[in-house]
Design a protein around this motif. Structure first.
Motif, PDB file in Angstrom:
ATOM      1  N   LEU A   1       5.747  17.954   0.046  1.00 23.66           N
ATOM      2  CA  LEU A   1       4.870  17.022   0.774  1.00 23.66           C
ATOM      3  C   LEU A   1       5.198  17.044   2.269  1.00 23.66           C
ATOM      4  CD1 LEU A   1       4.624  13.803  -1.436  1.00 23.66           C
ATOM      5  CD2 LEU A   1       2.790  15.414  -0.871  1.00 23.66           C
ATOM      6  N   LYS A   2       4.132  17.181   3.076  1.00 25.31           N
ATOM      7  CA  LYS A   2       4.271  17.166   4.538  1.00 25.31           C
ATOM      8  C   LYS A   2       3.132  16.359   5.155  1.00 25.31           C
ATOM      9  CE  LYS A   2       6.628  21.646   4.850  1.00 25.31           C
ATOM     10  NZ  LYS A   2       6.597  23.016   5.439  1.00 25.31           N
ATOM     11  N   ALA A   3       3.407  15.762   6.302  1.00 23.90           N
ATOM     12  CA  ALA A   3       2.398  14.953   6.995  1.00 23.90           C
ATOM     13  C   ALA A   3       1.349  15.848   7.639  1.00 23.90           C
ATOM     14  CB  ALA A   3       3.058  14.088   8.062  1.00 23.90           C
ATOM     15  N   THR A   4       0.104  15.384   7.643  1.00 24.14           N
ATOM     16  CA  THR A   4      -0.995  16.097   8.306  1.00 24.14           C
ATOM     17  C   THR A   4      -1.341  15.391   9.625  1.00 24.14           C
ATOM     18  OG1 THR A   4      -2.760  14.789   7.291  1.00 24.14           O
ATOM     19  CG2 THR A   4      -1.934  16.678   6.044  1.00 24.14           C
ATOM     20  N   SER A   5      -2.122  16.041  10.437  1.00 27.19           N
ATOM     21  CA  SER A   5      -2.505  15.470  11.733  1.00 27.19           C
ATOM     22  C   SER A   5      -3.545  14.364  11.602  1.00 27.19           C
ATOM     23  CB  SER A   5      -3.047  16.577  12.648  1.00 27.19           C
ATOM     24  OG  SER A   5      -4.174  17.216  12.051  1.00 27.19           O
ATOM     25  N   TRP A   6      -4.145  14.172  10.445  1.00 34.72           N
ATOM     26  CA  TRP A   6      -5.152  13.110  10.276  1.00 34.72           C
ATOM     27  C   TRP A   6      -4.617  11.935   9.459  1.00 34.72           C
ATOM     28  CZ3 TRP A   6      -5.942  18.259   9.006  1.00 34.72           C
ATOM     29  CH2 TRP A   6      -5.770  18.601   7.665  1.00 34.72           C
ATOM     30  N   GLY A   7      -3.292  11.828   9.340  1.00 38.20           N
ATOM     31  CA  GLY A   7      -2.683  10.635   8.754  1.00 38.20           C
ATOM     32  C   GLY A   7      -2.518  10.638   7.257  1.00 38.20           C
ATOM     33  N   THR A   8      -2.430  11.815   6.653  1.00 40.16           N
ATOM     34  CA  THR A   8      -2.235  11.908   5.205  1.00 40.16           C
ATOM     35  C   THR A   8      -0.962  12.714   4.921  1.00 40.16           C
ATOM     36  OG1 THR A   8      -3.485  13.966   4.941  1.00 40.16           O
ATOM     37  CG2 THR A   8      -4.737  11.895   4.898  1.00 40.16           C
ATOM     38  N   ALA A   9      -0.630  12.855   3.641  1.00 42.32           N
ATOM     39  CA  ALA A   9       0.499  13.692   3.231  1.00 42.32           C
ATOM     40  C   ALA A   9      -0.007  14.699   2.199  1.00 42.32           C
ATOM     41  CB  ALA A   9       1.617  12.835   2.644  1.00 42.32           C
ATOM     42  N   ARG A  10       0.231  15.972   2.474  1.00 33.63           N
ATOM     43  CA  ARG A  10      -0.278  17.042   1.597  1.00 33.63           C
ATOM     44  C   ARG A  10       0.873  17.824   0.991  1.00 33.63           C
ATOM     45  NH1 ARG A  10      -4.320  21.220   4.243  1.00 33.63           N
ATOM     46  NH2 ARG A  10      -5.724  19.444   3.974  1.00 33.63           N
ATOM     47  N   GLY A  11       0.690  18.119  -0.306  1.00 30.93           N
ATOM     48  CA  GLY A  11       1.680  18.926  -1.014  1.00 30.93           C
ATOM     49  C   GLY A  11       1.018  19.659  -2.167  1.00 30.93           C
TER      50      GLY A  11
ATOM     51  N   PRO B   1      -3.967   7.255   2.585  1.00 28.27           N
ATOM     52  CA  PRO B   1      -3.951   5.792   2.680  1.00 28.27           C
ATOM     53  C   PRO B   1      -5.329   5.259   3.065  1.00 28.27           C
ATOM     54  CG  PRO B   1      -2.116   6.772   3.886  1.00 28.27           C
ATOM     55  CD  PRO B   1      -3.046   7.885   3.533  1.00 28.27           C
ATOM     56  N   ALA B   2      -5.550   3.973   2.841  1.00 27.84           N
ATOM     57  CA  ALA B   2      -6.825   3.351   3.209  1.00 27.84           C
ATOM     58  C   ALA B   2      -7.057   3.508   4.702  1.00 27.84           C
ATOM     59  CB  ALA B   2      -6.805   1.870   2.834  1.00 27.84           C
ATOM     60  N   GLY B   3      -8.281   3.885   5.063  1.00 30.22           N
ATOM     61  CA  GLY B   3      -8.653   4.059   6.464  1.00 30.22           C
ATOM     62  C   GLY B   3      -8.592   5.482   6.962  1.00 30.22           C
TER      63      GLY B   3
ATOM     64  N   GLY C   1       0.799  -1.219   0.000  1.00 31.90           N
ATOM     65  CA  GLY C   1       0.000   0.000   0.000  1.00 31.90           C
ATOM     66  C   GLY C   1       0.832   1.269   0.000  1.00 31.90           C
ATOM     67  N   MET C   2       0.127   2.368   0.097  1.00 38.83           N
ATOM     68  CA  MET C   2       0.714   3.699   0.051  1.00 38.83           C
ATOM     69  C   MET C   2       1.570   3.960   1.293  1.00 38.83           C
ATOM     70  SD  MET C   2      -1.418   7.281  -0.232  1.00 38.83           S
ATOM     71  CE  MET C   2      -2.139   6.868  -1.824  1.00 38.83           C
ATOM     72  N   GLN C   3       2.849   4.294   1.066  1.00 37.53           N
ATOM     73  CA  GLN C   3       3.782   4.561   2.156  1.00 37.53           C
ATOM     74  C   GLN C   3       4.110   6.055   2.201  1.00 37.53           C
ATOM     75  OE1 GLN C   3       4.694   1.966   4.222  1.00 37.53           O
ATOM     76  NE2 GLN C   3       3.200   0.872   2.961  1.00 37.53           N
ATOM     77  N   LEU C   4       3.519   6.761   3.160  1.00 39.67           N
ATOM     78  CA  LEU C   4       3.663   8.214   3.215  1.00 39.67           C
ATOM     79  C   LEU C   4       5.101   8.646   3.469  1.00 39.67           C
ATOM     80  CD1 LEU C   4       0.453   9.296   5.190  1.00 39.67           C
ATOM     81  CD2 LEU C   4       0.788   9.006   2.730  1.00 39.67           C
ATOM     82  N   GLU C   5       5.811   7.926   4.331  1.00 34.07           N
ATOM     83  CA  GLU C   5       7.183   8.308   4.645  1.00 34.07           C
ATOM     84  C   GLU C   5       8.045   8.273   3.382  1.00 34.07           C
ATOM     85  OE1 GLU C   5       9.833   9.836   7.326  1.00 34.07           O
ATOM     86  OE2 GLU C   5       7.753   9.252   7.772  1.00 34.07           O
ATOM     87  N   GLN C   6       7.832   7.247   2.578  1.00 32.01           N
ATOM     88  CA  GLN C   6       8.587   7.146   1.331  1.00 32.01           C
ATOM     89  C   GLN C   6       8.224   8.274   0.370  1.00 32.01           C
ATOM     90  OE1 GLN C   6       8.110   3.249  -0.382  1.00 32.01           O
ATOM     91  NE2 GLN C   6       8.728   2.176   1.493  1.00 32.01           N
ATOM     92  N   LEU C   7       6.940   8.563   0.302  1.00 26.14           N
ATOM     93  CA  LEU C   7       6.511   9.643  -0.598  1.00 26.14           C
ATOM     94  C   LEU C   7       7.160  10.965  -0.222  1.00 26.14           C
ATOM     95  CD1 LEU C   7       2.674   8.875  -0.912  1.00 26.14           C
ATOM     96  CD2 LEU C   7       4.467   8.412  -2.602  1.00 26.14           C
ATOM     97  N   MET C   8       7.211  11.268   1.075  1.00 23.35           N
ATOM     98  CA  MET C   8       7.784  12.539   1.506  1.00 23.35           C
ATOM     99  C   MET C   8       9.293  12.583   1.311  1.00 23.35           C
ATOM    100  SD  MET C   8       5.504  13.531   4.888  1.00 23.35           S
ATOM    101  CE  MET C   8       5.622  11.926   5.680  1.00 23.35           C
ATOM    102  N   ASN C   9       9.894  11.397   1.120  1.00 23.86           N
ATOM    103  CA  ASN C   9      11.331  11.335   0.844  1.00 23.86           C
ATOM    104  C   ASN C   9      11.628  11.220  -0.650  1.00 23.86           C
ATOM    105  OD1 ASN C   9      12.207  11.487   3.541  1.00 23.86           O
ATOM    106  ND2 ASN C   9      11.869   9.294   3.862  1.00 23.86           N
ATOM    107  N   GLY C  10      10.582  11.396  -1.486  1.00 22.96           N
ATOM    108  CA  GLY C  10      10.788  11.380  -2.932  1.00 22.96           C
ATOM    109  C   GLY C  10      10.718  10.008  -3.565  1.00 22.96           C
TER     110      GLY C  10
END
Length: 208
Positions: A131-141, A157-159, A88-97
């Motif tokens: 891209l930065k993490a949000t308080s509701w578990g997503t990444a916004r950019g 991500p799912a959920g 699935g979608m990995q936010l940490e990886q996304l924010m690291n490019g």
């Protein structure tokens, strides 16, 4: 002459008397002993002897040593190739490019597509930035393009669920917009106004 005979008779008589007394005494003692043996209770006539067994000390060098049997802990192979890869979608990886977790084609309700490769968008629509993490578990950019500027881009991500968006209406009444997307699936939201979270067509879903 008569005196000697008389003395001899007295001596013989005394001897006979003494022997008689000794014999009677012996008979009486034997009888008493037999009677006493017959009258002693059986419980007192038998004596139990207790024999103490001496304890012998064994030298310490001869004492057998018992080693408890233990089960060795199970070993887990630490082979990197056997380490499960997160799905699935990995936010940490996304924010690291690293966009490998969302590679493929994503489609929204209007039929528009976003195509990602390992390093980002590969369809010429622009680039993902800040891209930065949000308080509701997503990444916004932002999706930045050369021709139309930019738009808000959010990876969900799912959920995860967008928080409700509230803004004032024309008659000073608050209007509440809730997340209309499918929360059980991974989504990408691309828009210019947060009021657009209330319409599922504005969300991109991974194409199977």
């Amino acid at each position: 002459m008569r005196k000697r005979k008389k003395s001899k008779l007295l001596l013989v008589g005394g001897s006979v008397t003494l022997l008689t007394v000794v014999a009677l005494s012996g008979w009486a003692l034997g009888r008493s002993s037999r009677k006493a043996n017959q009258e002693v209770p059986a419980s007192q006539s038998i004596k139990t002897s207790i024999t103490t067994i001496p304890q012998t000390e064994v030298p310490a060098s001869q004492v057998p040593i018992t080693t408890p049997k233990t089960t060795p802990p199970s070993t887990i192979a630490e082979n990197p190739s056997e380490t499960p890869t997160p799905n699935g979608m990995q936010l940490e990886q996304l924010m690291n490019g690293d966009f490998s977790s969302i590679e493929g084609v994503w489609v929204d309700g209007y039929g528009q597509t976003l195509t990602f490769g390992p390093t980002g968008l590969i369809d010429g629509r622009g680039s993902v930035q800040s891209l930065k993490a949000t308080s509701w578990g997503t990444a916004r950019g932002y999706l930045v393009t050369d021709d139309i500027g930019g738009a808000v881009l959010e990876f969900l991500p799912a959920g995860t669920v967008f928080p409700d968006h509230v803004y004032p209406g024309e008659s000073e009444e608050e209007i509440r917009i809730t997340d209309a997307s499918d929360h059980q699936k991974e989504r990408i939201w691309l828009a210019h106004d947060f009021s657009q979270i209330g319409d599922n067509v504005n969300f991109f879903y991974r194409q199977n």
